[in-house]
Design an enzyme around this catalytic site. Structure first.
Site, PDB file in Angstrom:
ATOM      1  N   GLU A 114      -4.460 -19.177 -23.385  1.00  0.00           N
ATOM      2  CA  GLU A 114      -4.434 -18.305 -24.562  1.00  0.00           C
ATOM      3  C   GLU A 114      -5.814 -18.214 -25.203  1.00  0.00           C
ATOM      4  OE1 GLU A 114      -5.253 -20.204 -27.301  1.00  0.00           O
ATOM      5  OE2 GLU A 114      -5.065 -21.969 -26.026  1.00  0.00           O
ATOM      6  N   GLY A 166      -8.475 -24.842 -25.035  1.00  0.00           N
ATOM      7  CA  GLY A 166      -7.527 -23.765 -24.743  1.00  0.00           C
ATOM      8  C   GLY A 166      -7.973 -22.988 -23.518  1.00  0.00           C
ATOM      9  N   GLU A 167      -7.669 -21.693 -23.521  1.00  0.00           N
ATOM     10  CA  GLU A 167      -8.024 -20.762 -22.438  1.00  0.00           C
ATOM     11  C   GLU A 167      -7.248 -21.009 -21.143  1.00  0.00           C
ATOM     12  OE1 GLU A 167     -12.219 -20.756 -21.600  1.00  0.00           O
ATOM     13  OE2 GLU A 167     -12.796 -20.526 -23.703  1.00  0.00           O
ATOM     14  N   GLY A 168      -6.459 -22.098 -21.075  1.00  0.00           N
ATOM     15  CA  GLY A 168      -5.837 -22.489 -19.816  1.00  0.00           C
ATOM     16  C   GLY A 168      -6.661 -23.495 -19.042  1.00  0.00           C
TER      17      GLY A 168
END
Length: 347
Positions: free
Chosen positions: A175, A315-317
Protein backbone atom coordinates in the site's frame (compact mmCIF):
# COMPACT_ATOMS: atom_id res chain seq x y z
CA UNK A 1 -11.00 -24.92 3.89
CA UNK A 2 -11.01 -28.70 3.64
CA UNK A 3 -8.25 -29.79 6.03
CA UNK A 4 -8.79 -33.53 5.60
CA UNK A 5 -5.33 -33.93 4.04
CA UNK A 6 -3.53 -32.08 6.84
CA UNK A 7 -2.31 -35.20 8.66
CA UNK A 8 -1.12 -36.77 5.40
CA UNK A 9 0.79 -33.62 4.44
CA UNK A 10 2.25 -33.29 7.93
CA UNK A 11 3.42 -36.91 7.79
CA UNK A 12 5.21 -36.18 4.52
CA UNK A 13 6.93 -33.18 6.14
CA UNK A 14 7.82 -35.15 9.27
CA UNK A 15 9.38 -37.93 7.18
CA UNK A 16 11.94 -35.61 5.59
CA UNK A 17 15.55 -36.19 6.68
CA UNK A 18 15.50 -33.87 9.69
CA UNK A 19 14.36 -33.89 13.30
CA UNK A 20 10.65 -33.20 13.80
CA UNK A 21 9.93 -29.49 13.50
CA UNK A 22 13.57 -28.63 12.79
CA UNK A 23 12.66 -26.26 9.95
CA UNK A 24 10.39 -24.25 12.22
CA UNK A 25 7.96 -21.87 10.56
CA UNK A 26 8.96 -23.12 7.11
CA UNK A 27 7.22 -26.38 7.95
CA UNK A 28 4.01 -24.52 8.79
CA UNK A 29 4.24 -22.55 5.55
CA UNK A 30 4.74 -25.77 3.57
CA UNK A 31 1.76 -27.35 5.31
CA UNK A 32 -0.51 -24.39 4.54
CA UNK A 33 0.60 -24.12 0.91
CA UNK A 34 0.17 -27.86 0.36
CA UNK A 35 -3.28 -27.74 1.97
CA UNK A 36 -4.33 -24.83 -0.23
CA UNK A 37 -3.11 -26.56 -3.38
CA UNK A 38 -4.82 -29.82 -2.34
CA UNK A 39 -8.26 -28.20 -2.28
CA UNK A 40 -10.75 -29.89 -4.61
CA UNK A 41 -8.28 -32.72 -5.28
CA UNK A 42 -8.66 -36.42 -4.52
CA UNK A 43 -5.33 -36.60 -2.70
CA UNK A 44 -2.77 -34.29 -1.15
CA UNK A 45 -0.27 -32.67 -3.48
CA UNK A 46 3.25 -34.06 -3.57
CA UNK A 47 4.61 -30.89 -5.17
CA UNK A 48 3.94 -27.26 -4.23
CA UNK A 49 3.95 -24.93 -7.23
CA UNK A 50 4.62 -21.19 -7.03
CA UNK A 51 3.70 -19.53 -10.30
CA UNK A 52 4.10 -15.88 -11.26
CA UNK A 53 4.09 -14.33 -7.76
CA UNK A 54 2.47 -10.91 -8.10
CA UNK A 55 2.72 -7.77 -5.98
CA UNK A 56 -0.29 -5.45 -6.03
CA UNK A 57 0.35 -2.07 -4.39
CA UNK A 58 -2.89 -0.22 -3.62
CA UNK A 59 -2.61 3.59 -3.38
CA UNK A 60 -5.03 6.21 -2.11
CA UNK A 61 -5.16 9.53 -0.29
CA UNK A 62 -6.74 10.33 3.06
CA UNK A 63 -8.54 13.44 4.26
CA UNK A 64 -7.17 12.88 7.76
CA UNK A 65 -3.72 13.86 6.39
CA UNK A 66 -4.90 17.49 6.50
CA UNK A 67 -4.66 17.24 10.29
CA UNK A 68 -0.88 16.82 10.25
CA UNK A 69 -0.78 13.14 11.28
CA UNK A 70 2.19 12.46 9.00
CA UNK A 71 5.58 14.06 8.38
CA UNK A 72 4.73 14.14 4.66
CA UNK A 73 2.00 16.01 2.74
CA UNK A 74 -0.59 14.17 0.67
CA UNK A 75 1.24 15.09 -2.53
CA UNK A 76 3.83 12.46 -1.63
CA UNK A 77 1.33 9.67 -2.38
CA UNK A 78 1.20 10.64 -6.05
CA UNK A 79 4.95 11.30 -6.14
CA UNK A 80 5.69 7.85 -4.75
CA UNK A 81 3.33 6.18 -7.21
CA UNK A 82 5.30 7.93 -9.96
CA UNK A 83 8.46 6.56 -8.33
CA UNK A 84 6.94 3.05 -8.36
CA UNK A 85 6.12 3.35 -12.05
CA UNK A 86 9.62 4.66 -12.78
CA UNK A 87 11.08 1.65 -10.97
CA UNK A 88 12.91 3.65 -8.31
CA UNK A 89 11.33 2.61 -4.99
CA UNK A 90 12.39 -0.01 -2.46
CA UNK A 91 9.54 -2.26 -3.54
CA UNK A 92 10.80 -2.16 -7.13
CA UNK A 93 14.27 -3.21 -5.98
CA UNK A 94 12.93 -6.20 -4.06
CA UNK A 95 10.45 -7.23 -6.76
CA UNK A 96 13.20 -7.09 -9.37
CA UNK A 97 15.51 -9.12 -7.13
CA UNK A 98 12.94 -11.83 -6.44
CA UNK A 99 11.30 -11.88 -9.90
CA UNK A 100 7.93 -10.65 -8.69
CA UNK A 101 5.39 -9.21 -11.12
CA UNK A 102 4.46 -5.68 -10.01
CA UNK A 103 1.34 -3.56 -10.41
CA UNK A 104 0.22 -0.37 -8.66
CA UNK A 105 -3.48 0.40 -8.27
CA UNK A 106 -4.70 4.01 -8.08
CA UNK A 107 -7.64 3.52 -5.75
CA UNK A 108 -8.22 7.25 -5.30
CA UNK A 109 -5.26 9.58 -4.98
CA UNK A 110 -5.95 13.32 -4.78
CA UNK A 111 -5.20 13.50 -8.52
CA UNK A 112 -4.61 10.90 -11.24
CA UNK A 113 -0.98 10.10 -12.02
CA UNK A 114 -1.02 11.81 -15.44
CA UNK A 115 -1.47 15.22 -13.78
CA UNK A 116 2.08 14.75 -12.49
CA UNK A 117 3.64 12.61 -15.23
CA UNK A 118 1.51 12.65 -18.41
CA UNK A 119 3.46 9.76 -19.94
CA UNK A 120 2.37 7.44 -17.09
CA UNK A 121 -1.33 7.64 -18.03
CA UNK A 122 -1.10 4.33 -19.91
CA UNK A 123 1.80 2.78 -18.02
CA UNK A 124 1.58 -1.04 -18.24
CA UNK A 125 2.09 -1.40 -14.48
CA UNK A 126 -0.70 1.05 -13.56
CA UNK A 127 -4.27 -0.04 -12.82
CA UNK A 128 -6.80 2.79 -12.36
CA UNK A 129 -9.69 1.96 -10.04
CA UNK A 130 -10.40 5.39 -8.60
CA UNK A 131 -13.15 5.76 -6.00
CA UNK A 132 -12.65 9.52 -5.70
CA UNK A 133 -10.04 12.20 -5.08
CA UNK A 134 -9.06 10.87 -1.67
CA UNK A 135 -11.33 10.16 1.29
CA UNK A 136 -12.92 12.81 3.47
CA UNK A 137 -11.36 13.74 6.83
CA UNK A 138 -12.72 11.02 9.13
CA UNK A 139 -11.95 13.09 12.23
CA UNK A 140 -14.80 15.37 11.14
CA UNK A 141 -17.07 13.32 8.87
CA UNK A 142 -17.62 9.97 7.19
CA UNK A 143 -14.58 9.00 5.12
CA UNK A 144 -16.62 7.53 2.26
CA UNK A 145 -20.14 6.42 1.41
CA UNK A 146 -21.43 2.88 1.71
CA UNK A 147 -21.75 2.93 -2.07
CA UNK A 148 -18.03 3.64 -2.33
CA UNK A 149 -17.34 0.78 0.08
CA UNK A 150 -19.33 -1.61 -2.11
CA UNK A 151 -17.65 -0.38 -5.27
CA UNK A 152 -14.23 -0.57 -3.62
CA UNK A 153 -14.79 -4.19 -2.64
CA UNK A 154 -15.79 -4.91 -6.23
CA UNK A 155 -12.79 -3.08 -7.70
CA UNK A 156 -10.36 -4.86 -5.40
CA UNK A 157 -11.89 -8.22 -6.29
CA UNK A 158 -11.46 -7.50 -10.00
CA UNK A 159 -7.80 -6.50 -9.53
CA UNK A 160 -7.05 -9.76 -7.69
CA UNK A 161 -9.07 -11.80 -10.16
CA UNK A 162 -7.14 -10.37 -13.11
CA UNK A 163 -3.78 -11.18 -11.50
CA UNK A 164 -4.93 -14.76 -10.93
CA UNK A 165 -6.29 -15.07 -14.48
CA UNK A 166 -2.90 -13.82 -15.69
CA UNK A 167 -1.31 -16.90 -14.13
CA UNK A 168 -0.44 -15.99 -10.54
CA UNK A 169 -1.08 -18.52 -7.78
CA UNK A 170 0.53 -16.39 -5.04
CA UNK A 171 -0.43 -12.77 -4.44
CA UNK A 172 1.20 -10.11 -2.30
CA UNK A 173 -0.44 -6.82 -1.32
CA UNK A 174 1.28 -3.54 -0.50
CA UNK A 175 0.00 0.00 0.00
CA UNK A 176 0.84 3.67 -0.36
CA UNK A 177 -1.15 6.50 1.13
CA UNK A 178 -0.17 9.42 3.35
CA UNK A 179 -2.39 9.16 6.43
CA UNK A 180 -3.23 5.50 6.01
CA UNK A 181 -1.76 4.38 9.34
CA UNK A 182 -4.39 6.63 10.97
CA UNK A 183 -7.16 4.98 8.97
CA UNK A 184 -5.86 1.48 9.71
CA UNK A 185 -5.51 2.31 13.42
CA UNK A 186 -9.07 3.60 13.53
CA UNK A 187 -10.42 0.49 11.81
CA UNK A 188 -8.52 -1.84 14.12
CA UNK A 189 -9.74 0.02 17.21
CA UNK A 190 -13.33 0.14 15.98
CA UNK A 191 -13.53 -3.53 15.01
CA UNK A 192 -11.56 -5.12 17.84
CA UNK A 193 -11.55 -4.90 21.63
CA UNK A 194 -8.26 -2.97 21.58
CA UNK A 195 -7.70 0.48 23.04
CA UNK A 196 -6.96 3.32 20.65
CA UNK A 197 -3.49 4.03 22.08
CA UNK A 198 -2.52 0.39 21.43
CA UNK A 199 -3.42 0.74 17.76
CA UNK A 200 -1.95 4.15 16.93
CA UNK A 201 1.76 4.49 16.21
CA UNK A 202 4.38 6.85 14.84
CA UNK A 203 3.70 6.02 11.19
CA UNK A 204 6.22 7.85 9.02
CA UNK A 205 8.12 9.11 12.07
CA UNK A 206 6.02 11.80 13.73
CA UNK A 207 6.87 13.47 17.03
CA UNK A 208 5.36 12.57 20.41
CA UNK A 209 3.20 15.70 20.22
CA UNK A 210 1.91 14.66 16.81
CA UNK A 211 1.28 11.14 18.11
CA UNK A 212 -0.85 12.47 20.99
CA UNK A 213 -2.88 14.50 18.51
CA UNK A 214 -3.17 11.52 16.17
CA UNK A 215 -4.60 9.40 19.00
CA UNK A 216 -7.26 12.04 19.70
CA UNK A 217 -8.19 12.35 16.03
CA UNK A 218 -8.43 8.59 15.57
CA UNK A 219 -10.64 8.39 18.67
CA UNK A 220 -13.00 10.97 17.16
CA UNK A 221 -13.56 8.75 14.15
CA UNK A 222 -13.83 5.58 16.21
CA UNK A 223 -16.53 7.15 18.39
CA UNK A 224 -18.84 7.23 15.37
CA UNK A 225 -18.35 3.50 14.75
CA UNK A 226 -20.14 2.21 17.83
CA UNK A 227 -22.88 -0.27 16.88
CA UNK A 228 -21.86 -0.22 13.20
CA UNK A 229 -21.13 -3.36 11.21
CA UNK A 230 -17.84 -3.95 9.40
CA UNK A 231 -18.83 -2.15 6.21
CA UNK A 232 -20.19 0.73 8.24
CA UNK A 233 -16.85 1.09 10.00
CA UNK A 234 -15.06 0.98 6.64
CA UNK A 235 -17.25 3.86 5.48
CA UNK A 236 -16.62 5.90 8.62
CA UNK A 237 -12.83 5.61 8.94
CA UNK A 238 -11.52 3.46 6.07
CA UNK A 239 -9.36 4.29 3.09
CA UNK A 240 -9.93 3.68 -0.60
CA UNK A 241 -6.82 1.48 -0.80
CA UNK A 242 -7.80 -0.40 2.35
CA UNK A 243 -11.30 -1.26 1.16
CA UNK A 244 -9.93 -2.45 -2.19
CA UNK A 245 -7.40 -4.67 -0.42
CA UNK A 246 -10.29 -6.16 1.58
CA UNK A 247 -12.06 -6.95 -1.68
CA UNK A 248 -8.87 -8.47 -3.08
CA UNK A 249 -8.47 -10.73 -0.03
CA UNK A 250 -12.05 -11.94 -0.42
CA UNK A 251 -11.51 -12.68 -4.11
CA UNK A 252 -8.23 -14.51 -3.47
CA UNK A 253 -10.09 -16.82 -1.10
CA UNK A 254 -12.77 -17.46 -3.74
CA UNK A 255 -10.00 -18.57 -6.11
CA UNK A 256 -8.24 -20.59 -3.37
CA UNK A 257 -5.15 -18.43 -3.87
CA UNK A 258 -2.82 -17.59 -0.96
CA UNK A 259 -1.84 -14.02 -0.13
CA UNK A 260 1.48 -13.15 1.49
CA UNK A 261 0.44 -10.34 3.83
CA UNK A 262 2.76 -7.35 4.32
CA UNK A 263 2.75 -4.87 7.21
CA UNK A 264 0.34 -3.05 9.50
CA UNK A 265 -2.06 -1.53 6.98
CA UNK A 266 -2.29 -4.67 4.86
CA UNK A 267 -2.74 -6.77 8.02
CA UNK A 268 -5.64 -4.56 9.11
CA UNK A 269 -7.23 -5.04 5.68
CA UNK A 270 -6.70 -8.78 6.15
CA UNK A 271 -8.40 -8.62 9.56
CA UNK A 272 -11.35 -6.72 8.10
CA UNK A 273 -11.65 -9.37 5.37
CA UNK A 274 -11.84 -12.12 8.01
CA UNK A 275 -14.73 -10.29 9.67
CA UNK A 276 -16.61 -10.36 6.38
CA UNK A 277 -15.64 -13.97 5.59
CA UNK A 278 -13.72 -15.88 8.27
CA UNK A 279 -12.46 -18.43 5.73
CA UNK A 280 -10.23 -15.80 4.12
CA UNK A 281 -7.84 -16.43 7.02
CA UNK A 282 -7.08 -19.89 5.62
CA UNK A 283 -5.49 -18.30 2.56
CA UNK A 284 -3.15 -15.87 4.34
CA UNK A 285 0.57 -16.16 5.06
CA UNK A 286 2.19 -13.40 7.11
CA UNK A 287 5.47 -11.89 5.99
CA UNK A 288 6.72 -9.89 8.95
CA UNK A 289 6.14 -8.05 12.19
CA UNK A 290 6.77 -4.35 11.62
CA UNK A 291 7.74 -1.52 13.95
CA UNK A 292 4.28 0.07 13.74
CA UNK A 293 2.67 0.02 17.18
CA UNK A 294 -0.57 -1.74 16.27
CA UNK A 295 0.91 -4.44 14.06
CA UNK A 296 1.65 -6.93 16.81
CA UNK A 297 -1.90 -6.54 18.07
CA UNK A 298 -3.57 -7.16 14.71
CA UNK A 299 -1.29 -10.18 14.21
CA UNK A 300 -2.56 -11.48 17.55
CA UNK A 301 -6.15 -10.90 16.42
CA UNK A 302 -5.37 -12.98 13.32
CA UNK A 303 -3.44 -15.63 15.31
CA UNK A 304 -0.61 -15.07 12.84
CA UNK A 305 3.04 -16.08 13.03
CA UNK A 306 5.07 -13.75 10.80
CA UNK A 307 8.16 -15.03 9.04
CA UNK A 308 10.40 -12.01 9.60
CA UNK A 309 11.04 -9.32 12.20
CA UNK A 310 13.43 -6.83 10.61
CA UNK A 311 12.27 -3.58 12.18
CA UNK A 312 10.63 -2.53 8.90
CA UNK A 313 8.21 0.40 8.82
CA UNK A 314 8.10 1.34 5.15
CA UNK A 315 5.03 -0.37 3.73
CA UNK A 316 4.80 -0.62 -0.07
CA UNK A 317 4.72 -4.43 0.25
CA UNK A 318 8.45 -4.52 1.03
CA UNK A 319 8.14 -7.05 3.86
CA UNK A 320 6.14 -9.43 1.67
CA UNK A 321 8.64 -9.15 -1.18
CA UNK A 322 11.50 -9.88 1.22
CA UNK A 323 9.67 -12.89 2.69
CA UNK A 324 8.95 -14.52 -0.67
CA UNK A 325 12.30 -16.41 -0.79
CA UNK A 326 11.35 -18.06 2.51
CA UNK A 327 8.02 -19.14 1.05
CA UNK A 328 9.87 -20.53 -1.96
CA UNK A 329 12.27 -22.30 0.42
CA UNK A 330 9.30 -23.96 2.14
CA UNK A 331 8.07 -25.22 -1.23
CA UNK A 332 11.58 -26.33 -2.20
CA UNK A 333 12.15 -28.54 0.83
CA UNK A 334 8.64 -29.99 0.55
CA UNK A 335 9.22 -30.85 -3.10
CA UNK A 336 12.83 -32.01 -3.10
CA UNK A 337 14.10 -32.96 0.34
CA UNK A 338 14.66 -36.69 0.69
CA UNK A 339 12.64 -38.87 3.02
CA UNK A 340 14.35 -41.10 5.55
CA UNK A 341 13.42 -44.11 3.44
CA UNK A 342 14.64 -42.74 0.09
CA UNK A 343 17.90 -41.51 1.60
CA UNK A 344 18.55 -44.71 3.52
CA UNK A 345 18.78 -42.79 6.79
CA UNK A 346 17.70 -44.62 9.94
CA UNK A 347 16.91 -42.91 13.22
Amino acid sequence: MDRSFASEIQARIDNKTKPLGALGLLEKVALELALIQSQDKLQSVETIEIRKPTMLVFAGDHGIAKEGVSIAPSAVTQQMVANFLAGGAAINCFCDLNQIDFKVVDCGMLSPIDTLVPDFKHHPNLIERRLGNGTANFAKQTAMSLEQVALGLEYGAKVAQQAILNGSNLLMFGEMGIGNTSSASALLTALSLLEVDHCVGYGTGITQEQLNRKIKLVAQGVNRCHDLDTKGALAQVGGFEIVQMVGAFLEAKRHKTPVLVDGFIVSVAAYVATLLDEETRDYMLFAHNSEENGHKFVLECLQAEPLLDLGLRLGEGTGAALALPLVKAAAQFYNNMASFESAGVTV
